[in-house]
Design a protein around this motif. Structure first.
Motif, PDB file in Angstrom:
ATOM      1  N   THR A   1       0.855  -1.195   0.000  1.00  0.00           N
ATOM      2  CA  THR A   1       0.000   0.000   0.000  1.00  0.00           C
ATOM      3  C   THR A   1       0.884   1.237   0.000  1.00  0.00           C
ATOM      4  N   ARG A   2       0.652   2.127  -0.972  1.00  0.00           N
ATOM      5  CA  ARG A   2       1.456   3.348  -1.017  1.00  0.00           C
ATOM      6  C   ARG A   2       0.641   4.605  -0.717  1.00  0.00           C
ATOM      7  N   ALA A   3      -0.689   4.487  -0.742  1.00  0.00           N
ATOM      8  CA  ALA A   3      -1.559   5.631  -0.473  1.00  0.00           C
ATOM      9  C   ALA A   3      -3.000   5.157  -0.468  1.00  0.00           C
ATOM     10  N   PRO A   4      -3.927   5.892   0.114  1.00  0.00           N
ATOM     11  CA  PRO A   4      -3.683   6.955   1.084  1.00  0.00           C
ATOM     12  C   PRO A   4      -3.561   6.361   2.489  1.00  0.00           C
ATOM     13  N   GLY A   5      -3.222   7.177   3.460  1.00  0.00           N
ATOM     14  CA  GLY A   5      -3.090   6.694   4.834  1.00  0.00           C
ATOM     15  C   GLY A   5      -2.211   7.625   5.646  1.00  0.00           C
ATOM     16  N   LEU A   6      -1.755   7.112   6.795  1.00  0.00           N
ATOM     17  CA  LEU A   6      -0.833   7.884   7.628  1.00  0.00           C
ATOM     18  C   LEU A   6       0.538   7.810   6.966  1.00  0.00           C
ATOM     19  N   VAL A   7       1.114   8.948   6.655  1.00  0.00           N
ATOM     20  CA  VAL A   7       2.312   8.900   5.824  1.00  0.00           C
ATOM     21  C   VAL A   7       3.471   8.169   6.509  1.00  0.00           C
ATOM     22  N   GLY A   8       3.631   8.347   7.803  1.00  0.00           N
ATOM     23  CA  GLY A   8       4.719   7.660   8.523  1.00  0.00           C
ATOM     24  C   GLY A   8       4.548   6.149   8.468  1.00  0.00           C
ATOM     25  N   SER A   9       3.317   5.686   8.547  1.00  0.00           N
ATOM     26  CA  SER A   9       3.035   4.252   8.488  1.00  0.00           C
ATOM     27  C   SER A   9       3.259   3.712   7.079  1.00  0.00           C
ATOM     28  N   LEU A  10       2.808   4.484   6.086  1.00  0.00           N
ATOM     29  CA  LEU A  10       2.991   4.068   4.689  1.00  0.00           C
ATOM     30  C   LEU A  10       4.471   3.960   4.341  1.00  0.00           C
ATOM     31  N   VAL A  11       5.255   4.934   4.823  1.00  0.00           N
ATOM     32  CA  VAL A  11       6.684   4.963   4.498  1.00  0.00           C
ATOM     33  C   VAL A  11       7.370   3.691   4.996  1.00  0.00           C
TER      34      VAL A  11
ATOM     35  N   ALA B   1       0.316  10.405   1.379  1.00  0.00           N
ATOM     36  CA  ALA B   1      -0.844  10.355   2.274  1.00  0.00           C
ATOM     37  C   ALA B   1      -2.138  10.652   1.544  1.00  0.00           C
ATOM     38  N   SER B   2      -2.052  11.415   0.438  1.00  0.00           N
ATOM     39  CA  SER B   2      -3.295  11.912  -0.147  1.00  0.00           C
ATOM     40  C   SER B   2      -3.856  10.986  -1.215  1.00  0.00           C
ATOM     41  N   LEU B   3      -5.164  10.957  -1.254  1.00  0.00           N
ATOM     42  CA  LEU B   3      -5.854  10.119  -2.232  1.00  0.00           C
ATOM     43  C   LEU B   3      -5.688  10.699  -3.634  1.00  0.00           C
ATOM     44  N   GLU B   4      -5.787  12.012  -3.733  1.00  0.00           N
ATOM     45  CA  GLU B   4      -5.716  12.679  -5.033  1.00  0.00           C
ATOM     46  C   GLU B   4      -4.367  12.444  -5.703  1.00  0.00           C
ATOM     47  N   ALA B   5      -3.291  12.478  -4.888  1.00  0.00           N
ATOM     48  CA  ALA B   5      -1.953  12.356  -5.456  1.00  0.00           C
ATOM     49  C   ALA B   5      -1.507  10.910  -5.599  1.00  0.00           C
ATOM     50  N   SER B   6      -2.420   9.987  -5.288  1.00  0.00           N
ATOM     51  CA  SER B   6      -1.968   8.599  -5.184  1.00  0.00           C
ATOM     52  C   SER B   6      -1.942   7.844  -6.499  1.00  0.00           C
ATOM     53  N   GLY B   7      -2.381   8.482  -7.565  1.00  0.00           N
ATOM     54  CA  GLY B   7      -2.204   7.858  -8.871  1.00  0.00           C
ATOM     55  C   GLY B   7      -3.273   6.863  -9.257  1.00  0.00           C
TER      56      GLY B   7
END
Ligand code: KG4
Ligand code: ZN
Length: 348
Positions: A84-94, A335-341
């Protein structure tokens, strides 16, 4: 690439407070599926992002080893890693993305970035195969309330989202106000069974307006107003059960009405549910009835596949490989849905 190239996909999900790892064979057979809920957040009555990232870091390597052992495969047998690369908590995704990239690099296999919402809206296919198309998908979780028209894999039209709180967030906040634990959804679900759903006349937000948008923050305020004369928790058991039932009825009425409106508007043949709130008993029962009446196929995954899980992530990774998509070597978390591709066109 052909479908055969998706033979053994390692799925990784770390977008919020569940660490999950799966091994999926040929895009459909789950060889292993582990989900570790992070209990630490219960102490704080909500997800603490910093603690979630740390817990993912600690749990992920152990879960990957356990999943491979359970699937009885060696790392070198894996075809790809889907994360999973997006969306979500950015620290967790990283944490998940960095782990997946390093792991894939060491094995010389691709790391595929997956959109969490896309994974939720196809989760039912793991148990029942792909739903008839076009379909409408309702993804309802702690972070999202999304209605999407599904025309095919990678072909979606956004219908509506929440303007404020997500449906699960409303359950969690109301449970907190009632002095109950976290996460609030399952507790309210349980208490609502013994309460009167018409005890309080709560609003059905946005139902009187056209379109597919939701709003749940007013409902949360209505519950707080109803509680005002009763002071602070703990409250009388009957009051809590009646509030739980009346609040849940208002959320479910809204979700059911908007989903059916979307089905009618798009002439959908199926309704797919995903996200933790899809575990809700009243929501499942009401939709089952309504879809049966209309001859619409209802796809609700079992609870383990409704909530955050790596099996649904591995599935999208496998489909991506089978579709011949070339993974982005610069895969990163967002983190963002819009930028998640996610390839989405605006609603017509
Ligand atoms: O999909 P999920 O596991 O994680 C997120 O991506 O947020 O969903 C968690 C959310 C929480 O807000 C939780 O309270 C809610 O799903 N939830 C429920 C039920 N089980 C979980 N809400 C209502 N009824 C349930 N039975
Ligand atoms: Zn989720």
């Amino acid at each position: 690439m052909s479908a055969a190239d998706a033979r053994l996909v390692l799925g990784i999900e770390t977008s919020c407070d569940d660490t999950s790892v799966a091994v999926l064979e040929d895009g459909r057979t789950l060889r292993a599926h582990l989900i570790a809920a992070q209990d630490v957040h219960k102490l704080y009555g909500g997800v603490v992002p910093e603690l979630a990232s740390r817990a993912h870091l600690e749990l992920l390597p152990k879960l990957v080893s356990s999943a491979l052992a359970e699937a009885r495969i060696e790392p070198r047998e894996l075809t790809a890693v889907a994360v999973t690369r997006a969306p979500g908590l950015v620290g967790s995704l990283v944490v998940g993305v960095a782990f997946a990239r390093a792991y894939a690099l060491a094995l010389g296999i691709p790391a595929i970035g997956v959109n969490h919402i896309e994974a939720h809206l196809h989760a039912g296919a793991l148990e029942h195969g792909e739903s008839p198309l076009p379909a409408v998908a309702l993804v309802v979780s702690g972070g999202h309330t999304e209605l999407v028209e599904v025309l095919g894999f990678r072909r979606y039209r956004w219908l509506g989202s929440t303007r404020d709180d997500a449906a699960g967030e409303a359950f969690d906040k109301v449970a907190k106000r009632l002095g109950l634990g976290f996460p609030g959804g399952p507790i309210i679900d349980r208490l609502a069974k013994e309460g009167r759903r018409d005890a309080f006349d709560f609003p059905r937000p946005m139902l009187d307006q056209p379109g597919f948008e939701f709003s749940f923050s007013g409902l949360k305020t209505a519950v707080a107003t109803a509680l005002a004369p009763h002071g602070e928790p703990p409250y009388d058991g009957t009051l809590v059960r009646d509030l739980a039932a009346s609040f849940q009825a208002a959320v479910v009425d809204t979700l059911v009405a908007k989903s059916l409106r979307a089905v009618q508007h798009t002439h959908a043949r199926a309704l797919n549910l995903g996200g933790g709130v899809a575990c809700n008993r009243e929501l499942r029962e009401r939709l089952a009835l309504a879809c049966a009446e209309r001859g619409v196929v209802l796809r609700i995954p079992s609870p383990r596949l409704c909530a955050d899980n790596a099996a649904m992530v591995a599935q999208i990774g496998a489909w991506s490989l089978a579709a011949g998509e070339v993974p982005d070597p610069e895969l990163d978390a967002t983190a963002s849905l819009e930028a998640s591709g996610l390839p989405l066109a605006a609603s017509a």
